[in-house]
Motif scaffolding. Sequence first.
Motif, PDB file in Angstrom:
ATOM      1  N   ARG A   1      66.807 -71.000  38.321  1.00  0.00           N
ATOM      2  CA  ARG A   1      67.288 -70.045  37.326  1.00  0.00           C
ATOM      3  C   ARG A   1      68.726 -70.336  36.916  1.00  0.00           C
ATOM      4  NH1 ARG A   1      67.811 -65.015  39.307  1.00  0.00           N
ATOM      5  NH2 ARG A   1      67.957 -64.202  37.170  1.00  0.00           N
TER       6      ARG A   1
ATOM      7  N   LYS B   1      63.004 -66.779  32.147  1.00  0.00           N
ATOM      8  CA  LYS B   1      62.523 -65.769  33.074  1.00  0.00           C
ATOM      9  C   LYS B   1      61.446 -66.423  33.929  1.00  0.00           C
ATOM     10  CE  LYS B   1      61.634 -61.696  34.890  1.00  0.00           C
ATOM     11  NZ  LYS B   1      62.609 -61.008  35.756  1.00  0.00           N
TER      12      LYS B   1
ATOM     13  N   LYS C   1      59.867 -62.532  38.674  1.00  0.00           N
ATOM     14  CA  LYS C   1      58.869 -61.488  38.540  1.00  0.00           C
ATOM     15  C   LYS C   1      57.590 -61.989  39.197  1.00  0.00           C
ATOM     16  CE  LYS C   1      56.769 -58.397  35.131  1.00  0.00           C
ATOM     17  NZ  LYS C   1      56.792 -57.971  33.711  1.00  0.00           N
TER      18      LYS C   1
ATOM     19  N   TRP D   1      60.484 -68.277  29.033  1.00  0.00           N
ATOM     20  CA  TRP D   1      59.937 -67.981  30.361  1.00  0.00           C
ATOM     21  C   TRP D   1      59.114 -69.153  30.879  1.00  0.00           C
ATOM     22  CZ3 TRP D   1      54.576 -68.006  30.293  1.00  0.00           C
ATOM     23  CH2 TRP D   1      53.928 -67.722  29.083  1.00  0.00           C
TER      24      TRP D   1
END
Length: 382
Positions: free
Chosen positions: A230, A237, A34, A203
Motif C-alpha cells: 500500500r 485499495k 478490506k 483497487w
Amino acid sequence: MNETLQTPYYIVYEDKLRRNLDLITRVMRESGAKIIMAFKANALWRTFPIFREYGIQSTASSLNEMQLAIEELHHKAHSYCPVYTDATIGRFIEGSSHITFNSVEQAERFVPLVRQYNEAHTSEPVSCGLRINPMCSVVDTDIYNPCAPGSRFGVTASKLASLPDGIEGFHFHALCESTSFDLEKVLNSVVEQFGKFLPQLKWINMGGGHLMTREGYDTGHLIGLIKRFRKEYPNLKVILEPGSAFCWRTGDLISTVVDVVENSGIKTAIIDASFACHMPDCLEMPYKPTITEALPEVDRSKPTYRIGGNSCLSGDFIGDWSFGRELRVGDRLTFEDMNHYTTVKTHMFNGIQHPSLLMQHSDDTVELLRKFTFSDYKNRMD
C-alpha cells in the motif's frame, strides 16, 4: 446435551466463529486492507447476524450468491463471474458494488452497460475490474489451482497490451489454503508482469486462499506485506476475499456407526453420513479428515477401520483410522472442521437425507437452524 441429538448433523460453534472474526477484523484494522467473505466457502446465512456485527461484506460468483449478500448481509456484492451473459449482466450490475470481468472481451462487451448504469445512479456507481492471471502456481492440487497451464481464469500479461477502457481495478486469485509467503511470491509476479498498469487503478483484489486463521499462519508477515504494498501503491485499495479463513475449524459433522462389515481382511465401519454427499472435499482434494474419537495415527496393533459412507457409490469411503477399542453400532464419530466449503458443496445423491444444521451458542445452548425433509429432496426437481 449434544449426545441426545439425532445424527447426522453439522454443528457450528459461535465461540470459534467469533474467534476467527476477531482475528480477521484485527488484520483488516492493522493492514488497512478490506477483507470480504467468499460465499463459495460459507453460505450458512442463519449465522450471518454474527457476521453483520463485524461489518463483514462478501464476494459473489452467481446471481444467487449476490442476492444472498443483499438479503442477509445487507450490502451489494463484489461480483466475479467467469462469464456474464446478456441475460444476467443487468442483475449483476444492479446488485454489485464491484464487477470483475474474466476477459478483455467480456470487459469490452459489458463495461458500456455499467457506464450507462452509473450515469443514472451517480450516488452508487459500480466499479469495474479485470481478472489477471500471473501464472504463478503455488497450489499443488490441480483442481484448486487457478494458475495451472491452460487455466480459463484471467488475462495473462502477454494478452494485455493496454488497460481496457473503464477498468478501475485488478483481481487475481492464485492461492488455496496458502501462507502469506505464498502470497508474497504471487504478488511479486503480479508486480513484475502487470506493474505498469497499477498506478492507473483504484483497487486490487488479491483473491482468496489466505488461511490466516490456521494455527501457525504468520499474520504479522501478512500485515507487513500489505502495508508495504500500500505504501508503494497508495492509489490502490487492497481487497482480500478468503473463503476457508472465516469458518476454519468452526464446525463439525457428527455421525453414528450403523454397521461394521469385513471383506478381504478390511473392516469397514459404515456411518449414517456420506463422504460423497456430505463431505465431498474429502474425495475431491483428496484429504483425510480428523476424527476426534480416533487415535492421532494409524496403529495396526489397535482396532483399525476404513470408514464408509451410507450411499451406493463404491468409492464412498476414506480410511484408515485406528481406535482405542473396537467400534460398535451406535458409536458416535466427530469429523472435525466440516463447516467451510463442506456445507455449500453437499448434495442429495441417492436421496440421502441432508444432515441437520445446528449452532452451539456462546452460552452452550444449541439451536436447530435447519432440519431437512423429503420435500427438500423432491422440490429440487420440482
